[in-house]
Design a protein around this motif. Structure first.
Motif, PDB file in Angstrom:
ATOM      1  N   SER A 171      29.919  42.975  40.629  1.00  0.00           N
ATOM      2  CA  SER A 171      29.478  43.850  40.310  1.00  0.00           C
ATOM      3  C   SER A 171      30.687  45.160  39.840  1.00  0.00           C
ATOM      4  O   SER A 171      31.342  45.213  40.306  1.00  0.00           O
ATOM      5  CB  SER A 171      28.027  44.667  40.934  1.00  0.00           C
ATOM      6  N   THR A 172      30.170  45.315  38.576  1.00  0.00           N
ATOM      7  CA  THR A 172      30.636  46.574  38.439  1.00  0.00           C
ATOM      8  C   THR A 172      31.234  48.049  39.408  1.00  0.00           C
ATOM      9  O   THR A 172      32.656  48.326  39.272  1.00  0.00           O
ATOM     10  CB  THR A 172      30.635  47.358  37.076  1.00  0.00           C
ATOM     11  N   PRO A 173      30.225  48.396  39.876  1.00  0.00           N
ATOM     12  CA  PRO A 173      30.772  48.989  40.908  1.00  0.00           C
ATOM     13  C   PRO A 173      31.769  49.039  42.130  1.00  0.00           C
ATOM     14  O   PRO A 173      32.059  48.926  43.045  1.00  0.00           O
ATOM     15  CB  PRO A 173      29.184  49.828  41.894  1.00  0.00           C
ATOM     16  N   ALA A 174      31.039  47.348  42.685  1.00  0.00           N
ATOM     17  CA  ALA A 174      31.732  46.595  43.498  1.00  0.00           C
ATOM     18  C   ALA A 174      33.586  46.334  43.108  1.00  0.00           C
ATOM     19  O   ALA A 174      34.165  46.571  43.917  1.00  0.00           O
ATOM     20  CB  ALA A 174      31.439  45.252  43.966  1.00  0.00           C
ATOM     21  N   ALA A 175      33.727  46.154  42.026  1.00  0.00           N
ATOM     22  CA  ALA A 175      34.754  46.108  41.782  1.00  0.00           C
ATOM     23  C   ALA A 175      35.648  47.297  41.156  1.00  0.00           C
ATOM     24  O   ALA A 175      36.685  47.432  41.590  1.00  0.00           O
ATOM     25  CB  ALA A 175      35.194  45.443  39.845  1.00  0.00           C
ATOM     26  N   ALA A 176      35.045  48.342  41.161  1.00  0.00           N
ATOM     27  CA  ALA A 176      35.715  49.754  41.270  1.00  0.00           C
ATOM     28  C   ALA A 176      35.828  49.885  42.335  1.00  0.00           C
ATOM     29  O   ALA A 176      37.686  50.581  43.058  1.00  0.00           O
ATOM     30  CB  ALA A 176      34.630  50.535  40.160  1.00  0.00           C
ATOM     31  N   GLY A 177      34.850  50.179  43.245  1.00  0.00           N
ATOM     32  CA  GLY A 177      35.726  49.692  44.806  1.00  0.00           C
ATOM     33  C   GLY A 177      37.047  49.024  45.171  1.00  0.00           C
ATOM     34  O   GLY A 177      37.509  50.088  46.269  1.00  0.00           O
ATOM     35  N   ARG A 178      36.394  47.970  45.225  1.00  0.00           N
ATOM     36  CA  ARG A 178      37.829  47.231  45.655  1.00  0.00           C
ATOM     37  C   ARG A 178      39.721  47.422  44.605  1.00  0.00           C
ATOM     38  O   ARG A 178      40.098  48.118  45.553  1.00  0.00           O
ATOM     39  CB  ARG A 178      37.481  45.972  45.079  1.00  0.00           C
ATOM     40  N   LEU A 179      38.775  48.154  43.808  1.00  0.00           N
ATOM     41  CA  LEU A 179      40.187  48.454  43.047  1.00  0.00           C
ATOM     42  C   LEU A 179      41.050  49.923  43.707  1.00  0.00           C
ATOM     43  O   LEU A 179      42.239  50.087  43.687  1.00  0.00           O
ATOM     44  CB  LEU A 179      39.963  49.327  41.515  1.00  0.00           C
ATOM     45  N   GLU A 180      40.045  50.816  44.150  1.00  0.00           N
ATOM     46  CA  GLU A 180      40.303  51.834  44.482  1.00  0.00           C
ATOM     47  C   GLU A 180      41.022  51.688  46.196  1.00  0.00           C
ATOM     48  O   GLU A 180      42.021  52.129  46.404  1.00  0.00           O
ATOM     49  CB  GLU A 180      39.180  53.173  44.490  1.00  0.00           C
ATOM     50  N   VAL A 181      40.259  50.655  46.937  1.00  0.00           N
ATOM     51  CA  VAL A 181      41.105  50.243  48.380  1.00  0.00           C
ATOM     52  C   VAL A 181      42.756  49.825  47.759  1.00  0.00           C
ATOM     53  O   VAL A 181      43.469  50.044  48.440  1.00  0.00           O
ATOM     54  CB  VAL A 181      39.895  49.621  48.714  1.00  0.00           C
ATOM     55  N   ALA A 182      41.993  48.218  47.057  1.00  0.00           N
ATOM     56  CA  ALA A 182      43.414  48.018  46.953  1.00  0.00           C
ATOM     57  C   ALA A 182      44.558  49.242  46.391  1.00  0.00           C
ATOM     58  O   ALA A 182      46.198  49.305  46.960  1.00  0.00           O
ATOM     59  CB  ALA A 182      43.209  47.108  46.078  1.00  0.00           C
ATOM     60  N   ARG A 183      44.530  49.666  45.130  1.00  0.00           N
ATOM     61  CA  ARG A 183      45.161  51.149  45.014  1.00  0.00           C
ATOM     62  C   ARG A 183      45.806  51.664  46.316  1.00  0.00           C
ATOM     63  O   ARG A 183      47.154  52.212  46.394  1.00  0.00           O
ATOM     64  CB  ARG A 183      45.393  51.438  43.631  1.00  0.00           C
TER      65      ARG A 183
END
Length: 451
Positions: free
Chosen positions: A308-320
């Motif tokens: 989902s879009t919120p899950a992708a945003a959370g993964r992106l923040e954690v990866a950064r």
């Protein structure tokens, strides 16, 4: 009369998988709500939005109706006014008629513009503009001249009918653009996207040979499904998703050649970024590469990673945040946009600096995929023939009735064991045969009597 299943897509057309996801999010619907409305699971809806499967039958009709955009109100038509009478044009001088034919539209040459890649990770599209008309002022064919009004004695009579002007000839149609054959179209797509995809897959796995193998395997799969890939809105994205899925398969850990990643770069900054990428979980690494490396937006990144879009945003923040711990300059960025731009430059520099293997020629990939498919087809046919032969041999040699085994003899109280019927001697067999043949003509004690 039965209805063919091939008529269902024509009866209920569906947009592309990415467009399905956009329409669902535009209506503020979650995957669970769509699944409950259609009567399927949430995983099935996600599979529809990624393009792996498509709904059929009644579920296709419900899904198409559910994500269909709201119809726009049609503007009211103004009442048509009665047409004005056409003006009657009188005779005109020959100079005016010749001036109307002076401007002739002739087709010009075709222009081909190739947009170079925006970076080392993304390849720009190749656009070919169709040949259009070029206005050229050239003298056209002069119609037969008519005498103009030079004096009162030569003026035309008012009672004579008007002479209509000759219309200009229609412009010549532009030459048709030559259509590419499937082989040529595949070779063009391969030459355009394969080098960049190899670099992307190397950053995803850290293994050069696996990156090349994954891209070639993805293009072989695209060639097997070329009718589907050729009409896709983003064929590069289709191949990229297939290459990523193959490269991230956990079964590669069992192969000795792909068990350990390649040697990291020698430069400290690039080495830190390389190690930070490989330390991320595969899903987080893929999200970071697609968003900050390739340049996809957040909904497209979520759709390609099947999240989902919120899950992708959370993964992106954690990866950064994990990469920022290794790169101080990334942690010092003032805004997320600046972080994204900095990561884009660093990922492009890392892929450019490493010596990534060049992919094989397009013809070799096509023929290799065809040979592999032909080999697997022949192997499946041989296995089916072997299975059929073994079944036929079993049916031919198997017993047709059950024979009860004779129990083993046992000695009880010194009495010799008797294990059932003993083996008959030749004399016993001869007597048994004679008794069977002369049953009705033998002694009376052997003839059964029926009361």
């Amino acid at each position: 009369m039965t209805r063919s299943t091939t008529d269902e897509p024509a009866a209920h057309p569906l947009p592309s998988p990415k467009e399905r996801r956009r329409l669902r999010e535009a209506k503020s619907l979650t995957e669970q709500q769509v699944a409950e409305a259609v009567g399927v699971t949430r995983a099935t809806v996600r599979s529809w939005e990624t393009g792996r499967t498509s709904p059929r039958g009644r579920k296709r009709a419900l899904y198409a109706k559910l994500i269909a955009p709201d119809p726009k109100p049609r503007p009211k038509r103004k009442p048509k006014s009665p047409p004005a009478p056409l003006p009657v044009r009188g005779p005109e001088p020959a100079s005016v008629i010749a001036a109307e034919h002076a401007s002739v539209s002739t087709p010009g040459p075709a222009s081909v513009s190739t947009d170079g890649p925006a970076s080392v990770l993304t390849d720009g599209p190749v656009s070919v503009s169709a040949p259009g008309p070029t206005s050229v002022n050239a003298p056209g064919p002069t119609p037969p001249s008519t005498p103009g009004p030079t004096s009162a004695s030569t003026a035309p009579d008012a009672s004579s009918p008007p002479v209509p002007a000759t219309p200009p000839p229609p412009p010549e149609p532009p030459p048709a653009t030559p259509r590419l054959s499937p082989d040529e179209a595949f070779d063009a797509l391969y030459a355009h996207a394969a080098p960049g995809l190899v670099r992307q897959t190397y950053l995803l796995t850290g293994r050069r040979s696996l990156a090349r193998e994954s891209v070639e395997r993805a293009f072989q799969l695209a060639w097997h499904r070329w009718p589907e890939v050729a009409v896709d809105r983003d064929p590069v994205g289709w191949v990229r998703a297939a290459a990523y899925e193959y490269a991230m398969s956990p079964w590669h850990r069992l192969r000795r050649v792909h068990r350990h990643p390649d040697e990291p770069p020698t430069e400290p900054a690039r080495r830190a970024l390389f190690e930070a990428l490989l330390d991320l979980p595969p899903a987080y690494r893929r999200t970071l590469l697609l968003y900050d490396g390739v340049g996809l937006d957040l909904p497209e990144t979520a759709a390609e990673t099947e999240a989902s879009t919120p899950a992708a945003a959370g993964r992106l923040e954690v990866a950064r945040a994990a990469v920022a711990e290794r790169l101080p300059e990334l942690a010092a960025a003032a805004s997320p946009a600046e972080q994204s731009e900095l990561l884009h430059d660093r990922l492009g520099g890392l892929a450019r600096a490493e010596h990534v293997p060049t992919p094989s020629p397009a013809r070799a990939v096509r023929t290799g995929g065809e040979n592999k498919a032909r080999l697997w087809t022949r192997a499946a046919i041989a296995f089916a023939a072997l299975l059929i032969g073994a079944t036929a041999l079993t049916l031919h040699t198997a017993p047709t009735h059950y024979e009860q085994p004779i129990a083993p003899p046992e000695r009880v109280g010194g009495v010799p064991p008797r294990g059932g019927p003993q083996k008959l001697t030749p004399q016993d067999l001869k007597l048994q045969k004679s008794l069977k043949e002369e049953l009705a003509h033998g002694p009376e004690r052997l003839v059964p009597r029926i009361p």
